[in-house]
Design a protein around this motif. Sequence first.
Motif, PDB file in Angstrom:
ATOM      1  N   GLY A   1     118.730  52.787  42.737  1.00 67.46           N
ATOM      2  CA  GLY A   1     120.007  52.088  42.322  1.00 67.46           C
ATOM      3  C   GLY A   1     119.128  50.124  41.147  1.00 67.46           C
ATOM      4  O   GLY A   1     117.838  50.636  40.956  1.00 67.46           O
ATOM      5  N   SER A   2     119.995  50.026  40.617  1.00 67.65           N
ATOM      6  CA  SER A   2     119.778  48.954  40.442  1.00 67.65           C
ATOM      7  C   SER A   2     118.463  47.721  41.607  1.00 67.65           C
ATOM      8  O   SER A   2     118.527  47.969  42.593  1.00 67.65           O
ATOM      9  CB  SER A   2     120.828  48.277  39.596  1.00 67.65           C
ATOM     10  OG  SER A   2     121.195  47.573  41.343  1.00 67.65           O
TER      11      SER A   2
ATOM     12  N   GLN B   1     116.344  52.171  32.145  1.00 68.42           N
ATOM     13  CA  GLN B   1     115.652  53.451  32.665  1.00 68.42           C
ATOM     14  C   GLN B   1     114.598  53.202  34.254  1.00 68.42           C
ATOM     15  O   GLN B   1     114.945  54.677  34.638  1.00 68.42           O
ATOM     16  CB  GLN B   1     114.448  53.730  31.558  1.00 68.42           C
ATOM     17  CG  GLN B   1     114.965  54.139  30.144  1.00 68.42           C
ATOM     18  CD  GLN B   1     113.995  54.168  29.596  1.00 68.42           C
ATOM     19  OE1 GLN B   1     112.578  53.730  29.427  1.00 68.42           O
ATOM     20  NE2 GLN B   1     114.260  54.740  28.163  1.00 68.42           N
ATOM     21  N   CYS B   2     114.362  52.507  34.384  1.00 66.48           N
ATOM     22  CA  CYS B   2     113.644  52.331  35.483  1.00 66.48           C
ATOM     23  C   CYS B   2     114.655  52.350  36.968  1.00 66.48           C
ATOM     24  O   CYS B   2     114.349  53.333  37.954  1.00 66.48           O
ATOM     25  CB  CYS B   2     112.817  50.826  35.496  1.00 66.48           C
ATOM     26  SG  CYS B   2     111.648  50.488  34.590  1.00 66.48           S
ATOM     27  N   GLU B   3     115.827  51.618  36.843  1.00 62.33           N
ATOM     28  CA  GLU B   3     116.605  51.916  37.475  1.00 62.33           C
ATOM     29  C   GLU B   3     117.441  53.160  37.981  1.00 62.33           C
ATOM     30  O   GLU B   3     117.548  53.502  38.394  1.00 62.33           O
ATOM     31  CB  GLU B   3     117.946  50.640  37.623  1.00 62.33           C
ATOM     32  CG  GLU B   3     117.624  49.380  37.735  1.00 62.33           C
ATOM     33  CD  GLU B   3     118.264  48.066  37.223  1.00 62.33           C
ATOM     34  OE1 GLU B   3     119.363  48.858  36.239  1.00 62.33           O
ATOM     35  OE2 GLU B   3     117.824  47.201  37.693  1.00 62.33           O
ATOM     36  N   ALA B   4     117.731  53.615  37.075  1.00 58.56           N
ATOM     37  CA  ALA B   4     117.828  55.050  36.813  1.00 58.56           C
ATOM     38  C   ALA B   4     117.044  56.498  37.337  1.00 58.56           C
ATOM     39  O   ALA B   4     117.535  56.622  37.740  1.00 58.56           O
ATOM     40  CB  ALA B   4     118.134  55.467  35.048  1.00 58.56           C
ATOM     41  N   THR B   5     116.136  55.479  37.164  1.00 60.68           N
ATOM     42  CA  THR B   5     114.866  56.666  37.742  1.00 60.68           C
ATOM     43  C   THR B   5     114.378  56.465  39.003  1.00 60.68           C
ATOM     44  O   THR B   5     113.263  57.096  39.296  1.00 60.68           O
ATOM     45  CB  THR B   5     113.490  57.476  36.254  1.00 60.68           C
ATOM     46  OG1 THR B   5     113.239  56.087  36.222  1.00 60.68           O
ATOM     47  CG2 THR B   5     113.897  57.877  35.475  1.00 60.68           C
ATOM     48  N   SER B   6     114.116  55.268  39.767  1.00 60.69           N
ATOM     49  CA  SER B   6     113.781  54.805  40.884  1.00 60.69           C
ATOM     50  C   SER B   6     113.688  55.060  42.055  1.00 60.69           C
ATOM     51  O   SER B   6     114.749  55.694  42.442  1.00 60.69           O
ATOM     52  CB  SER B   6     114.047  52.937  41.006  1.00 60.69           C
ATOM     53  OG  SER B   6     113.017  53.088  41.996  1.00 60.69           O
ATOM     54  N   PRO B   7     112.392  55.708  42.780  1.00 59.71           N
ATOM     55  CA  PRO B   7     112.318  56.420  43.630  1.00 59.71           C
ATOM     56  C   PRO B   7     113.398  55.623  44.993  1.00 59.71           C
ATOM     57  O   PRO B   7     114.189  55.833  45.908  1.00 59.71           O
ATOM     58  CB  PRO B   7     111.546  56.079  44.514  1.00 59.71           C
ATOM     59  CG  PRO B   7     110.281  56.232  43.236  1.00 59.71           C
ATOM     60  CD  PRO B   7     111.390  55.088  42.432  1.00 59.71           C
ATOM     61  N   ALA B   8     113.968  53.960  44.445  1.00 60.09           N
ATOM     62  CA  ALA B   8     114.417  53.110  45.202  1.00 60.09           C
ATOM     63  C   ALA B   8     115.812  53.076  44.702  1.00 60.09           C
ATOM     64  O   ALA B   8     116.882  53.200  45.901  1.00 60.09           O
ATOM     65  CB  ALA B   8     114.125  51.946  44.689  1.00 60.09           C
TER      66      ALA B   8
END
Length: 90
Positions: A58-59, A49-56
């Motif tokens: 991506g993974s 979930q974090c990787e899908a919604t992170s401002p960064a």
Amino acid sequence: MANCTARSSLVTRHGGRVLVDHCPTVWADAEAQEILLQGWKPDGRTRAQCEATSPANGSVPDNEAIVRIPARMIPMIREACDAIERAQLR
């Protein structure tokens, strides 16, 4: 790490602090001018979930990590930030 100041405490519901070991904590490394955070590793679902919604976008790279930090640590994080700022003024 030289000059690390540990900030490991648990705020009780009565407002006091109890020192604890092996739990989420934050400390300042004044020499490196860095704040270090220790927290819980997220489970696979949370990481995805974090990787899908992170401002960064991506993974998470292999040399980085997602760390869960409890809200009760906000005062300790502020204290660590203040310690770094004080070290920069010396």
